[in-house]
Motif scaffolding. Structure first.
Motif, PDB file in Angstrom:
ATOM      1  N   ILE A  62       6.561  -0.013  -2.634  1.00  0.00           N
ATOM      2  CA  ILE A  62       7.896   0.325  -3.134  1.00  0.00           C
ATOM      3  C   ILE A  62       7.851   0.506  -4.641  1.00  0.00           C
ATOM      4  O   ILE A  62       8.498   1.402  -5.199  1.00  0.00           O
ATOM      5  N   VAL A  63       7.064  -0.327  -5.319  1.00  0.00           N
ATOM      6  CA  VAL A  63       6.883  -0.160  -6.771  1.00  0.00           C
ATOM      7  C   VAL A  63       6.264   1.207  -7.058  1.00  0.00           C
ATOM      8  O   VAL A  63       6.700   1.927  -7.960  1.00  0.00           O
ATOM      9  N   LYS A  64       5.241   1.577  -6.277  1.00  0.00           N
ATOM     10  CA  LYS A  64       4.621   2.898  -6.441  1.00  0.00           C
ATOM     11  C   LYS A  64       5.653   4.011  -6.270  1.00  0.00           C
ATOM     12  O   LYS A  64       5.691   4.985  -7.039  1.00  0.00           O
ATOM     13  N   GLU A  65       6.475   3.885  -5.230  1.00  0.00           N
ATOM     14  CA  GLU A  65       7.488   4.897  -4.942  1.00  0.00           C
ATOM     15  C   GLU A  65       8.478   5.029  -6.097  1.00  0.00           C
ATOM     16  O   GLU A  65       8.855   6.132  -6.499  1.00  0.00           O
ATOM     17  N   LEU A  66       8.900   3.892  -6.664  1.00  0.00           N
ATOM     18  CA  LEU A  66       9.838   3.906  -7.788  1.00  0.00           C
ATOM     19  C   LEU A  66       9.241   4.621  -8.993  1.00  0.00           C
ATOM     20  O   LEU A  66       9.929   5.380  -9.685  1.00  0.00           O
ATOM     21  N   LYS A  67       7.964   4.377  -9.246  1.00  0.00           N
ATOM     22  CA  LYS A  67       7.319   5.020 -10.390  1.00  0.00           C
ATOM     23  C   LYS A  67       7.112   6.509 -10.136  1.00  0.00           C
ATOM     24  O   LYS A  67       7.242   7.332 -11.047  1.00  0.00           O
ATOM     25  N   ASN A  89      -1.871  -6.466  -9.730  1.00  0.00           N
ATOM     26  CA  ASN A  89      -1.656  -5.165  -9.088  1.00  0.00           C
ATOM     27  C   ASN A  89      -0.245  -4.664  -9.342  1.00  0.00           C
ATOM     28  O   ASN A  89      -0.026  -3.484  -9.637  1.00  0.00           O
ATOM     29  N   GLY A  90       0.731  -5.556  -9.197  1.00  0.00           N
ATOM     30  CA  GLY A  90       2.116  -5.164  -9.406  1.00  0.00           C
ATOM     31  C   GLY A  90       2.389  -4.718 -10.821  1.00  0.00           C
ATOM     32  O   GLY A  90       3.054  -3.699 -11.054  1.00  0.00           O
ATOM     33  N   LEU A  91       1.877  -5.453 -11.791  1.00  0.00           N
ATOM     34  CA  LEU A  91       2.091  -5.092 -13.192  1.00  0.00           C
ATOM     35  C   LEU A  91       1.359  -3.803 -13.532  1.00  0.00           C
ATOM     36  O   LEU A  91       1.868  -2.975 -14.300  1.00  0.00           O
ATOM     37  N   ASP A  92       0.159  -3.622 -12.970  1.00  0.00           N
ATOM     38  CA  ASP A  92      -0.592  -2.384 -13.209  1.00  0.00           C
ATOM     39  C   ASP A  92       0.151  -1.172 -12.653  1.00  0.00           C
ATOM     40  O   ASP A  92       0.077  -0.068 -13.210  1.00  0.00           O
ATOM     41  N   GLY A  94       3.311  -0.826 -12.582  1.00  0.00           N
ATOM     42  CA  GLY A  94       4.488  -0.522 -13.390  1.00  0.00           C
ATOM     43  C   GLY A  94       5.641  -1.495 -13.276  1.00  0.00           C
ATOM     44  O   GLY A  94       6.710  -1.245 -13.834  1.00  0.00           O
ATOM     45  N   ALA A  95       5.451  -2.605 -12.545  1.00  0.00           N
ATOM     46  CA  ALA A  95       6.507  -3.620 -12.506  1.00  0.00           C
ATOM     47  C   ALA A  95       6.694  -4.215 -13.906  1.00  0.00           C
ATOM     48  O   ALA A  95       5.756  -4.276 -14.699  1.00  0.00           O
ATOM     49  N   ASP A  96       7.910  -4.651 -14.188  1.00  0.00           N
ATOM     50  CA  ASP A  96       8.212  -5.199 -15.510  1.00  0.00           C
ATOM     51  C   ASP A  96       7.898  -6.685 -15.614  1.00  0.00           C
ATOM     52  O   ASP A  96       7.608  -7.186 -16.700  1.00  0.00           O
ATOM     53  N   ASP A  97       7.970  -7.397 -14.497  1.00  0.00           N
ATOM     54  CA  ASP A  97       7.787  -8.843 -14.562  1.00  0.00           C
ATOM     55  C   ASP A  97       7.396  -9.367 -13.184  1.00  0.00           C
ATOM     56  O   ASP A  97       7.466  -8.645 -12.182  1.00  0.00           O
ATOM     57  N   TYR A  98       6.988 -10.632 -13.163  1.00  0.00           N
ATOM     58  CA  TYR A  98       6.490 -11.253 -11.940  1.00  0.00           C
ATOM     59  C   TYR A  98       6.980 -12.695 -11.887  1.00  0.00           C
ATOM     60  O   TYR A  98       6.997 -13.392 -12.909  1.00  0.00           O
ATOM     61  N   LEU A  99       7.386 -13.142 -10.707  1.00  0.00           N
ATOM     62  CA  LEU A  99       7.766 -14.534 -10.502  1.00  0.00           C
ATOM     63  C   LEU A  99       7.030 -15.073  -9.284  1.00  0.00           C
ATOM     64  O   LEU A  99       7.006 -14.434  -8.229  1.00  0.00           O
ATOM     65  N   ALA A 100       6.422 -16.246  -9.444  1.00  0.00           N
ATOM     66  CA  ALA A 100       5.746 -16.889  -8.327  1.00  0.00           C
ATOM     67  C   ALA A 100       6.702 -17.837  -7.619  1.00  0.00           C
ATOM     68  O   ALA A 100       7.467 -18.556  -8.255  1.00  0.00           O
ATOM     69  N   LYS A 101       6.675 -17.810  -6.297  1.00  0.00           N
ATOM     70  CA  LYS A 101       7.486 -18.731  -5.515  1.00  0.00           C
ATOM     71  C   LYS A 101       6.830 -20.120  -5.541  1.00  0.00           C
ATOM     72  O   LYS A 101       5.603 -20.214  -5.496  1.00  0.00           O
TER      73      LYS A 101
END
Length: 225
Positions: A62-67, A89-92, A94-101
């Protein structure tokens, strides 16, 4: 501000929606990859919170699709704690941030607001809060016209505070946002106190009001109220 939450854990999804709506956001939520992909293709959002592990597909796609769509939405990916490969992978992608559960909902809100404010700042050479001006490109600041020298971490702290002005920021949220994976290797948050103490001193020495308020046993709030 319109937020899309793509999360298959129903209890967590409902908690996020309830909390964000209480903060004044308009929220939509879906529980699987296909529904999430359909939503981002059809509607425009200010920020998208997407879990990586979803039924029928990966949140990373979905991140790929958004970019690919050149979406202007901010993107926060969430995943299992210590899933470093997912984070990278997510940040690479193009995601802006990451949160761990697991994470505090207040931390998620702070991240969303930081992203929205950063996007609001884009194109602006100067970010201002009362007598403080931040030069985004050069990463230097002035207080009432006087140049102040900050370290890289002090500048990022100040920018993060201003992006989340008036909001309570937990020590965990500050540590994860400014230090990333580095903070995992420490046993306490004394390093945060040291950096904030140094930042506060430099601002006060420049005759700046003391906007950094310590909230006992909770964190910090940057405010003129």
């Amino acid at each position: 501000m319109k937020i899309l939450i793509i999360e298959d854990e129903k209890a967590l999804q409902e908690s996020i929606v309830k909390y964000l709506e209480h903060q004044g956001f308009v929220c939509e939520a879906v529980s699987d990859f296909l529904s999430g992909k359909a939503k981002v293709a059809e509607f425009v959002y200010d920020c998208i919170v997407v879990d990586i592990g979803l039924p029928y597909g990966s949140g990373l796609d979905i991140v790929k699709e958004l970019k690919y769509m050149e979406s202007k939405a901010g993107i926060i990916i969430i995943s299992a704690k210590n899933a470093l490969e997912d984070k990278l992978n997510g940040l690479d992608l193009g995601a802006d941030d990451y949160l761990a559960k697991p994470f505090y909902l207040s931390e998620l809100t702070a991240r969303i607001n930081a992203i929205l404010r950063r996007r609001k700042f884009e194109g602006s050479k100067v970010i201002q809060f009362n007598e403080i001006k931040l030069e985004a490109e050069g990463q230097w600041i002035t207080v009432s016209g006087k140049r102040i020298d900050l370290t890289d971490k002090e500048y990022k702290l100040l920018e993060y505070f201003i992006a989340n002005q008036h909001r309570l920021l937990t020590k965990t949220a500050i540590a994860e946002h400014i230090w990333g994976d580095e903070y995992v290797h420490v046993s306490n948050y004394d390093f945060i106190y040291t950096h904030i103490k140094n930042l506060r001193k430099k601002l006060i020495d420049a005759r700046c009001e003391d906007y950094i308020k310590t909230v006992y046993n909770a964190g910090y709030r940057f405010t003129d109220r």
